[in-house]
Scaffold this motif. Structure first.
Motif: not given
Ligand SMILES: O=C(O)C(=O)COP(=O)(O)O
Length: 973
Positions: A601-624
């Motif tokens: 659930x996202x309203x503004x692009x900058x919310x992504x920053x927090x999400x990388x550390x939280x619900x999108x952590x494994x996705x972010x890791x995969x991407x890196x």
């Protein structure tokens, strides 16, 4: 008119098989006649088509009632009308018919044939066949029959009357009398005795005419492109010029073919004798009419009789004017010209005989497979199956005339007792008939399956004897002891009402109406849903259904939609319920069948920053990791709800995703109608229409809207879904077998296209689930390639065309991108290892279909597990369009490729229009099957007969049962 006998299609090709003389009867007829004479002669056995038992025929242009009755007496449905049909009308209607009967006005063009997905045969209830694209029909496996001689005598008599009428100018005199003018003359009026008649084309009509003209004392010359035995004292001349220079009357009896267009033009008219006459009852384009007008005006030609014209009206009462043919009024103003409205063959006798002859030929083809006397097809027939021969099936196999086909077919037939077999070819089309003895129903299915999947197959039909039908009956009885086969639906309730309403889906509306009318007791249609004491069927769009009626009357009201089914049709709900199911059932077939998914659930692009550390952590890791190790992994971003796919994007890094969301914020009203795999709205006319409808939608459903249109304006929560992009899809080239008859791509030019499978599935009650076995392959418009993007590119610069496979925005491609999955058998598999190029086989398709059935069953089990988001009801059924992707995992260990089916999404009210006219017939059958399987039993009085034993895995009415679950109580019942 007639063919000059030079037309080669009654060639010796069939000699030795049976006589092809026009007066010969078929073996079936001869057996019938013989058996009348001698009752001891073996009787032929009646056959019937196994699959098209409900044959539908369309007869246009006032075809004789005798023919209509002959077809009806076979139990076939006949629609008939007096008028000709235009090309557009035909294209719209032809898809539902198995046979069409026309006369000279209705043109069966390539376009019509392409739309004629069910058409088996064409009957020209006349002599001429120029109105049919014979070559395209042959390629499509459609034989064309005509009546080569039944109206010859009528035409010949008309010509005789015209010779006398022109010679005595009595049309002129009669016309003057009608105007009140007495004008008795003998100047330039002649007896016909002793005059020379020149006949161009000495076929059935020309030769009849020759005999009649000699009886009038005329001298007869004829010209034909082959040498023929003259009748009586007629004489064949060696050139058209000789005939023209020697004849007082010239009459034309040739077909319209390229060689005969403007056969009589300025030069030929000049060669005709001064004061001679021209008669044309053949085809309008054989004479250059403006040249004739000049020749008559100059007095060189003393008169003419014309019965045919380049353009002719399609219905009586229509004008014959300059709009039709630019010279009409000038022609009408000339003296001693007889103009008649194409009545050469229009006598009671001719029409009756033609009706019998052509309906006989069509019936013989449809029921026995015989193509004797077809004009565009190899002529093949088999000795009839005798009455005492049991359990035979007749295979009628139309195929491409190419080397190796018979080997394949004979391999399939080799385990069986082939009683007799014959094949012949004509040009590119070949036809094989074979009678197989001692077969069971399983054999029949196997034979059909294997033969129709041979690479050269154009059309495979199986005709069975009635005793084989008895086998089918026994098999069916074994499984469903209570089914009365004469009335398999039991006794219907005393009438019922139906509310059908699909305001934005006209095709669905018409198919639903047809399917409801085909139910054993036709319902009374209502304008709005009301419980009027009768049982009620609401077969309507979700918004039109009265859901209170569904909930309140579970015995009397049946509705075409469940009320709560978010778990299936919203992507983020689906992903969550599948996730939950997998936690409980880790071995489920869904384990490998869903792409890894994150929803956010996202309203503004900058919310992504927090999400990388939280619900999108494994996705972010995969991407890196992917970026660092150059794995080239991609992800797809989709809006949470299916809404024409706006917001679909591809990305391969955190940065790219960030940019995408920033792009959405900037671009608040771009109204991009991107194509998508997940969209099932009906095609919309323009971008504005999309925005308006979505805005409305947005107001109602704040949490599920299009991120790119309303991103900033809404300042609200967007549900977004991200999936591991499946980078190894099965790739095929649909142009290897083009559907438009164009040249197919050569093996070295094939390109791999991505496609998704669109399956229709229907859930019924609480709950049976069926997969419709006619599955579509929807191809992307451009060949597939791994997304390529330079670091400085904006993510939106990535072309989605090679990746997105929904056809809704590929309108320029016509129907090229839409295929029946079964049609793709024989296509080269272009994904995987180049070294081991394989072709797609029927077995691969069966494997994929099995996986789809398992995945569907599991998906519905998962949905049933989330009771608040999916509630089955005993009195509802619902059609879903389900999209699958097949990923191709080449296996090093074996030569067989491994396919893994992935479910992409489930759509309610699927956009069936996208199927296109060529394949509309599959939709007709789909809705009919829904009527039979889901609707009819609900309205049966006899509860007992409704309870059928239909095992999971078994297919009936093209529906394969995938799941039968006992769901109780969730809907409050
Ligand atoms: O038999 C023919 O080809 C004719 O020209 C007669 O055509 P009709 O059946 O009258 O449309």
């Amino acid at each position: 008119m007639s063919h000059p006998v030079s037309i080669p299609f009654k060639s010796a090709s069939a000699a030795g098989v049976v006589s092809v003389s026009p007066t010969s009867s078929t073996l079936h007829e001869r057996m019938r006649q013989n058996s009348l004479a001698s009752p001891s002669v073996r009787q032929p056995k009646a056959l019937h088509p196994i699959e098209n038992e409900n044959l539908r025929l369309l007869l246009v242009e006032n075809i004789s009632q005798g023919a209509v009755k002959a077809f009806q007496s076979q139990g076939w449905h006949v629609d008939h009308q007096a008028k000709a049909m235009s090309e557009d009308e035909l294209v719209e209607k032809i898809g539902q018919y198995h046979a069409i009967g026309i006369r000279s006005k209705t043109k069966i063009t390539e376009r019509v044939i392409k739309a004629a997905s069910k058409l088996l045969v064409i009957g020209c209830f006349c002599i001429g066949t120029n109105q049919v694209d014979l070559a395209t029909a042959a390629k499509a496996g459609i034989p064309v029959f005509n009546s080569p001689f039944s109206n010859s005598r009528s035409v010949a008599e008309l010509v005789i009357s015209e010779i006398v009428a022109l010679s005595r100018q009595y049309f002129e005199r009669g016309y003057e009398m009608r105007q009140g003018l007495w004008n008795k003359q003998s100047k330039n009026c002649w007896e016909v005795r002793g005059k020379t008649l020149g006949i161009v084309g000495y076929g059935h009509i020309g030769s009849q005419l020759s005999v009649l003209a000699e009886a009038f004392g005329m001298r007869v010359l004829f010209y034909d492109v082959v040498n023929l035995m003259p009748l009586g004292s007629a004489r064949q001349v060696d050139s058209l010029t000789t005939l023209l220079t020697e004849s007082d009357f010239v009459t034309l009896h040739v077909p319209e073919i390229p060689e005969t267009l403007n056969l009589i033009s300025k030069t030929q008219l000049a060669q005709m004798k001064d004061g001679s006459y021209l008669i044309n009852n053949a085809r309008g384009r054989v004479v250059d009419i403006p040249a004739l007008i000049e020749a008559v005006k100059s007095g060189h030609i003393a008169g003419a009789a014309l019965d045919v014209y380049p353009a002719e009206p399609g219905a009586n009462g229509s004008p014959f004017n300059d709009q039709l043919n630019a010279w009409s009024s000038e022609l009408r103003s000339l003296k001693n010209i007889i103009l008649t409205p194409h009545i050469g063959g229009s006598t009671e006798e001719a029409q009756r005989m033609i009706g019998e002859e052509v309906s006989g030929a069509l019936t013989r083809y449809l029921t026995f497979g015989s193509t004797l006397s077809a004009v565009n097809f190899p002529e093949v027939d088999l000795r009839a199956i005798a009455l005492e021969e049991a359990n035979h099936v007749r295979i009628c196999y139309v195929h491409l005339n190419q080397p190796g086909v018979l080997k394949q077919v004979n391999e399939v037939l080799s385990p069986y007792n082939v009683e007799k077999q014959y094949s012949d070819s004509k040009g590119d089309t070949a036809y094989l008939m074979a009678d197989i003895a001692d077969v069971s129903l399983q054999d029949v299915n196997r034979l059909r399956e294997l033969i129709s999947h041979t690479s050269a197959n154009i059309l495979t039909r199986l005709l069975a004897c009635t005793d084989l039908a008895a086998i089918c009956e026994i098999c069916q009885r074994r499984q469903s002891p209570r089914t009365d086969l004469k009335n398999p639906f039991g006794i219907m309730a005393e009438g019922f009402s139906a509310f059908v309403h699909w305001p934005t889906a006209p095709l669905t509306d018409s198919l639903v109406r047809k399917a409801s009318s085909a139910i054993h007791t036709t319902p009374t249609f209502l304008d709005r849903p009301t419980a009027d004491g009768k049982k009620l069927l609401q077969w309507a769009s979700y918004d039109s259904i009265d859901h209170d009626l569904t909930l309140g009357n579970q015995v009397d009201v049946l509705s075409s939609s469940y009320i709560i089914r978010k778990a299936l049709i919203r992507k983020h709900f689906l992903s969550r319920c599948i996730h939950a199911h997998l936690l409980k059932h880790p071995e489920s077939a869904l384990r490998n069948a869903v792409p890894q998914t994150w929803d956010l659930d996202i309203s503004f692009a900058d919310e992504l920053d927090d999400m990388w550390a939280d619900e999108l952590w494994d996705l972010g890791k995969d991407m890196d990791e992917s970026e660092a190790e150059g794995k080239g992994k991609w992800w797809i971003l989709k809006p949470g709800m299916a809404d024409r796919g706006n917001g679909i994007r591809l990305f391969n890094s955190k940065d790219a995703l960030q940019k995408i969301f920033e792009g959405f914020e900037e671009d608040e009203s771009d109204g991009d109608v991107g194509d998508a795999e997940d969209v099932d709205a009906a095609p919309l006319k323009d971008d504005t229409a999309v925005v308006t409808s979505q805005l409305r939608h947005f107001v109602i459903q704040v949490t599920s809207f299009l991120i790119d249109c309303f991103w900033q304006r809404a300042h609200s929560v967007a549900l977004v879904l991200m999936q591991d992009y499946i980078l190894s899809p099965l790739l095929l080239d649909p142009y290897q077998f083009p559907v438009n008859g164009g040249p197919s791509n050569k093996p070295e030019d094939l390109k791999g296209y991505k496609f998704h499978l669109r399956a229709y599935c229907v859930a019924s009650g609480a709950l049976k689930l069926y997969l419709y076995t006619r599955i579509l392959g929807l191809f992307s418009s451009e060949p597939f390639g791994v997304p390529h993007v330079a670091p400085e590119d904006e993510p939106s610069a990535i072309s989605l065309a090679p990746h997105l496979t929904n056809t809704s925005l590929q309108t320029h491609r016509g129907e090229e991108g839409v295929r029946l999955f079964d049609e793709l058998v024989g296509c080269h598999i272009l994904s995987g290892d180049e070294q081991e190029r394989l072709t797609l086989t029927a077995e691969h398709i069966a494997d994929i279909q099995n996986q789809m059935a398992d995945v569907l069953a599991e998906t519905f089990r998962a949905a049933l597990g989330t009771a608040i988001h999916f509630q089955a009801l005993p009195n509802a059924f619902e059609l879903y369009g389900i999209d699958f992707l097949v990923s191709h995992v080449p296996s090093a260990a074996s030569t067989s490729p491994k396919f893994q089916v992935k479910i992409l999404e489930v759509n309610a009210e699927p956009a069936i229009e996208l199927t296109g006219p060529r394949l509309t017939w599959i939709l007709e059958d789909l809705f009919k099957s829904i009527g039979t399987v889901c609707v009819e039993p609900f309205f049966q009085q006899d509860e007992e007969s409704a309870s059928e034993l239909w095992a999971v895995g078994e297919t009936r009415h093209y529906l394969r049962k995938c799941l039968e679950a006992e769901v109780r109580g969730a809907g409050g019942w």
